[in-house]
Design a protein around this motif. Structure first.
Motif, PDB file in Angstrom:
ATOM      1  N   ARG A 422       0.834  -1.197   0.000  1.00 48.15           N
ATOM      2  CA  ARG A 422       0.000   0.000   0.000  1.00 48.15           C
ATOM      3  C   ARG A 422       0.874   1.254   0.000  1.00 48.15           C
ATOM      4  N   ASP A 423       1.894   1.279   0.891  1.00 48.43           N
ATOM      5  CA  ASP A 423       2.803   2.428   0.937  1.00 48.43           C
ATOM      6  C   ASP A 423       3.517   2.632  -0.385  1.00 48.43           C
ATOM      7  N   TYR A 424       3.967   1.531  -0.956  1.00 50.34           N
ATOM      8  CA  TYR A 424       4.754   1.621  -2.193  1.00 50.34           C
ATOM      9  C   TYR A 424       3.893   2.119  -3.349  1.00 50.34           C
ATOM     10  N   ILE A 425       2.676   1.600  -3.467  1.00 52.58           N
ATOM     11  CA  ILE A 425       1.774   2.035  -4.536  1.00 52.58           C
ATOM     12  C   ILE A 425       1.411   3.502  -4.364  1.00 52.58           C
ATOM     13  N   LEU A 426       1.150   3.924  -3.111  1.00 51.41           N
ATOM     14  CA  LEU A 426       0.820   5.324  -2.867  1.00 51.41           C
ATOM     15  C   LEU A 426       1.977   6.250  -3.249  1.00 51.41           C
ATOM     16  N   LYS A 427       3.214   5.808  -2.980  1.00 51.75           N
ATOM     17  CA  LYS A 427       4.367   6.616  -3.381  1.00 51.75           C
ATOM     18  C   LYS A 427       4.435   6.741  -4.898  1.00 51.75           C
ATOM     19  N   LYS A 428       4.211   5.626  -5.599  1.00 54.35           N
ATOM     20  CA  LYS A 428       4.261   5.667  -7.058  1.00 54.35           C
ATOM     21  C   LYS A 428       3.110   6.504  -7.623  1.00 54.35           C
ATOM     22  N   MET A 429       1.948   6.431  -6.978  1.00 59.16           N
ATOM     23  CA  MET A 429       0.827   7.253  -7.418  1.00 59.16           C
ATOM     24  C   MET A 429       1.149   8.727  -7.222  1.00 59.16           C
ATOM     25  N   VAL A 436      -3.122   6.707 -13.017  1.00 57.91           N
ATOM     26  CA  VAL A 436      -2.996   5.265 -12.806  1.00 57.91           C
ATOM     27  C   VAL A 436      -2.164   4.604 -13.905  1.00 57.91           C
ATOM     28  N   SER A 437      -2.349   5.034 -15.137  1.00 58.06           N
ATOM     29  CA  SER A 437      -1.587   4.446 -16.240  1.00 58.06           C
ATOM     30  C   SER A 437      -0.088   4.666 -16.044  1.00 58.06           C
ATOM     31  N   ARG A 438       0.285   5.893 -15.662  1.00 54.21           N
ATOM     32  CA  ARG A 438       1.702   6.201 -15.444  1.00 54.21           C
ATOM     33  C   ARG A 438       2.235   5.428 -14.234  1.00 54.21           C
TER      34      ARG A 438
END
Length: 463
Positions: A422-429, A436-438
């Motif tokens: 969750r943390d990692y996805i939020l950082k990438k977002m 979302v595509s990027r």
């Protein structure tokens, strides 16, 4: 210099073509018969053969078959020339491996364009073969840990067979690279490798992607044009099974395939025969199937989500790709390999990594596996353009969470993994500014896969 062989029984054509092509900078040899041509091809390599279809001693298409049988390193592109050309002959020549078909009297402009393109096609084919030679199992699974050595040995043992392979492994472990390594070491290495990500394609479209579409499969209806339903009337399309004929078909995330599609895939695998969507004539293929999944398919069978008979068809040779946490001995060589790769990509001088930084990396659990490590190395290299060595201070805080702290915060491994993801996805977002595509590109995931992952982790999607 690129070398052309002209094979034609008409002296005037041989002479004029030779003069023109020499003026264009080509090396040229000529032959009046099939026998002379074969002798010349055995003595020296050529880039392109201009081959007349009517020869005094043999049919030109028979000669084309001999040329196509040459070792791939010595095989030239063949352009058929004929004064009695028909569509049927052109189609037959193309199926036998001809690059193009020219009718007499030859157009000088078209002949030169076709030759230029044929030379380029052979160069690309030769470069591709060189890449395949350099591409080894060692580079696919870098490291000298016991799991890495065992997997490389398993690839070498079974790659030359035609046995179907089912690759198990968590996301980010490199299942696609393993599949490509198996293909590169197989008897089909000179044929195509075609990939289909079963999780990235909507259920309404996956049959069309697999089996292809023929005219009239989806007649236009009033108000059609929505992206949500089956594709509307469209030109004929070759499916991945047909495109993979003679080569390898890689079905990634096969556990996400619907039961309806599984039944059709099962039939196609059994008979190597299928009918395109909207078609009436079955198509026979010769395809080796490699499948991959991050799910436990035996559990999916018990849940009724996966066909048991399809499982046994795919699971002829099972492969288990170890997660990075089980081969932490491989982290140092992986980091150095990624530094070299991204250094070349970004034009940076050679960067080293300190032992202290490697110790920190070794403490991390790497739920995103090798993909996560690779993304981290790229990020560190980009954010520290002047650094010549990665130090502990260059590493993002996320990688420095100790295992003791993790065990205090979470009661189960799944909770810890979910929190990290969750943390990692939020950082990438955040890096992707909520696109979302990027973010999917940054994470190395398919967009649809990321959507499902975010929904499972309770992350709201706002684009």
């Amino acid at each position: 210099m690129n070398h052309i062989l002209i094979v034609d029984d008409e002296t005037e054509i041989r002479t004029s073509l030779e003069e023109i092509l020499r003026e264009e900078g080509y090396g040229v040899a000529t032959a009046a018969t099939a026998a002379e041509a074969i002798t010349l091809l055995q003595d020296a390599p050529y880039d392109v053969v201009l081959l007349d279809i009517w020869l005094p001693d043999r049919d030109g298409l028979d000669v084309l078959g001999d040329v196509h049988a040459l070792a791939i390193e010595a095989r030239p592109e063949v352009v058929i020339i004929s004064g009695h050309g028909t569509i049927e002959t052109a189609v037959r020549a193309t199926k036998l491996g001809a690059y193009d078909f020219l009718e007499k009297p030859l157009s000088l402009e078209r002949t030169l364009i076709v030759l230029k393109n044929a030379v380029e096609a052979r160069r690309l084919r030769r470069d591709n073969q060189e890449f395949k030679r350099q591409f080894s199992v060692q580079s696919v699974l870098t490291g000298e840990s016991v799991p890495s050595k065992a997997l490389r040995q398993q690839i070498r043992l079974m790659a030359p067979t035609n046995g179907r392979v089912l690759i198990y492994g968590e996301s980010g472990t490199g299942k696609e690279l393993i599949a490509r390594a198996i293909h590169a070491e197989s008897l089909r290495r000179d044929s195509v490798f075609v990939e289909l990500n079963c999780a990235a394609i909507p259920e309404a479209h996956i049959e069309a992607e697999l089996f292809g579409v023929r005219h009239g499969a989806y007649p236009l209806a009033a108000g059609s044009g929505s992206n949500l339903g089956p594709p509307t009337a469209s030109p004929e399309k070759r499916g991945t099974l047909e495109r993979a004929d003679g080569g390898t078909l890689f079905l990634d995330e096969v556990g996400d395939m619907s039961l309806k599609t599984q039944a059709k895939v099962l039939s196609a695998l059994d008979e190597q025969l299928f009918t395109p969507v909207g078609g009436t004539q079955p198509i026979r293929v010769d395809v080796r199937v490699i499948a991959a999944t991050n799910k436990n398919l035996e559990e999916e069978i018990l849940k009724g989500n996966f066909r048991e008979d399809l499982f046994y068809r795919l699971n002829v040779v099972p492969f288990s790709v170890p997660p990075l946490r089980e081969r932490k001995q491989d982290i140092p060589p992986l980091v150095r390999e990624f530094l070299r790769e991204f250094g070349r990509q970004y034009g940076r001088p050679r960067m080293e990594v300190s032992e202290e930084a490697l110790e920190v990396l070794a403490q991390h659990s790497w739920p995103g596996n090798v993909r996560e490590l690779k993304n981290l190395v790229e990020r560190v290299l980009i954010l520290n353009p002047r650094a010549l060595r990665i130090e502990r201070k260059h590493l993002p805080p996320l990688t420095q969470r100790s295992s003791a702290r993790i065990s205090e915060e979470f009661s189960t491994l799944q909770q810890a993994r979910d929190a990290y993801e969750r943390d990692y996805i939020l950082k990438k977002m955040e890096e992707a500014k909520s696109n979302v595509s990027r973010a999917a590109e940054l994470l190395g995931l398919e967009r649809s896969h990321l959507y499902r992952k975010m929904k499972a982790l309770g992350i709201s999607v706002r684009e």
